[in-house]
Write a protein that holds these residues in place. Structure first.
Motif, PDB file in Angstrom:
ATOM      1  N   VAL A 114       0.895  -1.107   0.053  1.00  0.00           N
ATOM      2  CA  VAL A 114      -0.010   0.074  -0.125  1.00  0.00           C
ATOM      3  C   VAL A 114       0.881   1.384  -0.044  1.00  0.00           C
ATOM      4  CG1 VAL A 114      -1.947  -1.302   1.183  1.00  0.00           C
ATOM      5  CG2 VAL A 114      -0.209  -0.202   2.530  1.00  0.00           C
ATOM      6  N   PRO A 115       0.219   2.401  -0.374  1.00  0.00           N
ATOM      7  CA  PRO A 115       1.052   3.555  -0.318  1.00  0.00           C
ATOM      8  C   PRO A 115       1.655   3.862   1.032  1.00  0.00           C
ATOM      9  CG  PRO A 115      -0.708   3.922  -1.631  1.00  0.00           C
ATOM     10  CD  PRO A 115      -0.988   2.668  -0.858  1.00  0.00           C
ATOM     11  N   ASP A 116       2.835   4.294   1.064  1.00  0.00           N
ATOM     12  CA  ASP A 116       3.555   4.849   2.536  1.00  0.00           C
ATOM     13  C   ASP A 116       2.560   5.649   3.213  1.00  0.00           C
ATOM     14  OD1 ASP A 116       5.644   3.017   1.635  1.00  0.00           O
ATOM     15  OD2 ASP A 116       7.000   4.805   1.210  1.00  0.00           O
ATOM     16  N   GLY A 117       2.246   6.817   2.717  1.00  0.00           N
ATOM     17  CA  GLY A 117       1.495   7.819   3.640  1.00  0.00           C
ATOM     18  C   GLY A 117       0.193   6.996   3.889  1.00  0.00           C
ATOM     19  N   TYR A 118      -0.501   6.237   3.299  1.00  0.00           N
ATOM     20  CA  TYR A 118      -1.961   5.533   3.787  1.00  0.00           C
ATOM     21  C   TYR A 118      -1.615   4.788   4.860  1.00  0.00           C
ATOM     22  CZ  TYR A 118      -6.271   2.961   3.217  1.00  0.00           C
ATOM     23  OH  TYR A 118      -7.261   2.338   3.687  1.00  0.00           O
ATOM     24  N   ALA A 119      -0.520   3.939   4.690  1.00  0.00           N
ATOM     25  CA  ALA A 119      -0.127   2.909   5.405  1.00  0.00           C
ATOM     26  C   ALA A 119       0.370   3.722   6.956  1.00  0.00           C
ATOM     27  CB  ALA A 119       1.279   2.019   5.137  1.00  0.00           C
ATOM     28  N   ASN A 120       1.299   4.601   6.900  1.00  0.00           N
ATOM     29  CA  ASN A 120       1.731   5.213   8.079  1.00  0.00           C
ATOM     30  C   ASN A 120       0.609   5.987   8.833  1.00  0.00           C
ATOM     31  OD1 ASN A 120       4.264   4.352   8.326  1.00  0.00           O
ATOM     32  ND2 ASN A 120       4.967   5.963   6.796  1.00  0.00           N
ATOM     33  N   ASN A 121      -0.106   6.900   8.144  1.00  0.00           N
ATOM     34  CA  ASN A 121      -1.094   7.950   8.525  1.00  0.00           C
ATOM     35  C   ASN A 121      -2.627   7.184   8.886  1.00  0.00           C
ATOM     36  OD1 ASN A 121       0.705   9.817   8.337  1.00  0.00           O
ATOM     37  ND2 ASN A 121       0.272  10.183   6.278  1.00  0.00           N
ATOM     38  N   LEU A 133      -3.519   3.399   8.135  1.00  0.00           N
ATOM     39  CA  LEU A 133      -3.550   1.902   8.724  1.00  0.00           C
ATOM     40  C   LEU A 133      -2.956   1.576   9.931  1.00  0.00           C
ATOM     41  CD1 LEU A 133      -3.120   0.100   5.258  1.00  0.00           C
ATOM     42  CD2 LEU A 133      -5.282   0.523   6.255  1.00  0.00           C
ATOM     43  N   ILE A 134      -1.643   1.974  10.034  1.00  0.00           N
ATOM     44  CA  ILE A 134      -0.772   1.423  11.285  1.00  0.00           C
ATOM     45  C   ILE A 134      -1.258   2.388  12.543  1.00  0.00           C
ATOM     46  CG2 ILE A 134       1.494   1.679  12.273  1.00  0.00           C
ATOM     47  CD1 ILE A 134       2.486   0.829   9.368  1.00  0.00           C
ATOM     48  N   LYS A 135      -1.669   3.631  12.251  1.00  0.00           N
ATOM     49  CA  LYS A 135      -2.116   4.650  13.271  1.00  0.00           C
ATOM     50  C   LYS A 135      -3.229   3.997  13.929  1.00  0.00           C
ATOM     51  CE  LYS A 135      -3.169   9.488  14.069  1.00  0.00           C
ATOM     52  NZ  LYS A 135      -3.466  10.767  13.257  1.00  0.00           N
ATOM     53  N   ASN A 136      -4.255   3.654  13.305  1.00  0.00           N
ATOM     54  CA  ASN A 136      -5.436   3.200  13.815  1.00  0.00           C
ATOM     55  C   ASN A 136      -5.560   1.524  13.947  1.00  0.00           C
ATOM     56  OD1 ASN A 136      -6.752   5.629  13.510  1.00  0.00           O
ATOM     57  ND2 ASN A 136      -7.172   5.210  11.587  1.00  0.00           N
ATOM     58  N   LYS A 137      -4.263   1.068  14.081  1.00  0.00           N
ATOM     59  CA  LYS A 137      -4.078  -0.497  14.351  1.00  0.00           C
ATOM     60  C   LYS A 137      -4.863  -1.325  13.310  1.00  0.00           C
ATOM     61  CE  LYS A 137      -2.628   0.311  19.078  1.00  0.00           C
ATOM     62  NZ  LYS A 137      -2.007   1.469  18.998  1.00  0.00           N
ATOM     63  N   LYS A 138      -4.889  -1.102  12.209  1.00  0.00           N
ATOM     64  CA  LYS A 138      -5.750  -1.827  11.314  1.00  0.00           C
ATOM     65  C   LYS A 138      -4.667  -2.780  10.756  1.00  0.00           C
ATOM     66  CE  LYS A 138      -9.612   1.214  10.551  1.00  0.00           C
ATOM     67  NZ  LYS A 138     -10.673   0.387  11.052  1.00  0.00           N
ATOM     68  N   ALA A 139      -3.392  -2.235  10.701  1.00  0.00           N
ATOM     69  CA  ALA A 139      -2.289  -3.240   9.942  1.00  0.00           C
ATOM     70  C   ALA A 139      -0.903  -2.716  10.503  1.00  0.00           C
ATOM     71  CB  ALA A 139      -2.148  -2.602   8.550  1.00  0.00           C
ATOM     72  N   VAL A 140      -0.072  -3.737  10.435  1.00  0.00           N
ATOM     73  CA  VAL A 140       1.301  -3.548  10.972  1.00  0.00           C
ATOM     74  C   VAL A 140       2.183  -3.862   9.905  1.00  0.00           C
ATOM     75  CG1 VAL A 140       0.811  -4.423  13.390  1.00  0.00           C
ATOM     76  CG2 VAL A 140       1.514  -6.046  11.575  1.00  0.00           C
ATOM     77  N   TYR A 141       3.419  -3.344  10.045  1.00  0.00           N
ATOM     78  CA  TYR A 141       4.598  -3.274   9.002  1.00  0.00           C
ATOM     79  C   TYR A 141       4.764  -4.833   8.783  1.00  0.00           C
ATOM     80  CZ  TYR A 141       5.845   1.418   9.894  1.00  0.00           C
ATOM     81  OH  TYR A 141       5.798   2.642   9.976  1.00  0.00           O
ATOM     82  N   ALA A 142       4.961  -5.371   7.528  1.00  0.00           N
ATOM     83  CA  ALA A 142       5.265  -6.684   7.265  1.00  0.00           C
ATOM     84  C   ALA A 142       6.942  -6.873   7.262  1.00  0.00           C
ATOM     85  CB  ALA A 142       4.978  -6.875   5.751  1.00  0.00           C
ATOM     86  N   SER A 143       7.163  -6.826   8.722  1.00  0.00           N
ATOM     87  CA  SER A 143       8.625  -7.289   9.067  1.00  0.00           C
ATOM     88  C   SER A 143       8.719  -8.787   8.935  1.00  0.00           C
ATOM     89  CB  SER A 143       8.997  -6.756  10.299  1.00  0.00           C
ATOM     90  OG  SER A 143       8.267  -7.115  11.357  1.00  0.00           O
TER      91      SER A 143
END
Length: 151
Positions: free
Chosen positions: A21-28, A30-40
């Motif tokens: 997904v786009p970086d901004g969408y992921a950081n701002n 998905l990750i901020k609202n705990k809907k996703a995590v980094y794929a480490s």
């Protein structure tokens, strides 16, 4: 940026899915609202472990349903009811799914949820009846119910 979805996100991905997904969408969002995590690598291995655990649980539930079906299919497993009968040969009252589930537990120590019994209408006649039961999405069984006249 690759992320692992922790829950379903409309038009983006489902829970457990790994997607770019786009970086901004992921950081701002998905990750901020705990809907996703980094794929480490650690998160991916956690996801694989969770999926394996869920698959094992699903297989156990399916196996339990198959065993219950075999017990219900036995010729000895006939749920007995004795009810008062009116002059026209019909029961005074009826035999409901709840009563069938209770008698299964009482007579045979088999636990079946009353909602799994697919009884379109309560039984109001004497005789042998077969009640379909959906024990699992892949397992169905027939429960034999014998209603006799109470003397």
């Amino acid at each position: 940026m690759k992320v692992i979805f922790l829950q379903d996100v409309k038009n983006q991905g489902k829970r457990g899915q790994i997607k770019e997904v786009p970086d901004g969408y992921a950081n701002n969002f998905l990750i901020k609202n705990k809907k996703a995590v980094y794929a480490s690598p650690e998160n991916i291995s956690k996801l694989n472990g969770q999926q394996n655990l869920e698959a094992k649980k699903a297989a156990e539930i399916l196996e339990e349903a198959k065993q219950l079906k075999n017990k219900l299919a036995s010729t000895k497993t006939i749920v007995q009811f004795s009810e008062h009968v009116g002059p026209d040969g019909r029961l005074n009252g009826s035999v409901t799914a709840k009563e069938i589930a209770d008698q299964l537990a009482k007579q045979f120590n088999l636990t079946v949820d009353k909602r799994k019994l697919q009884l379109p209408q309560p039984i109001k006649t004497i005789g042998l009846h077969e009640v379909p039961a959906k024990l699992h999405t892949q397992v169905s069984a027939m429960i034999k119910v014998n209603v006799s006249e109470l003397n």
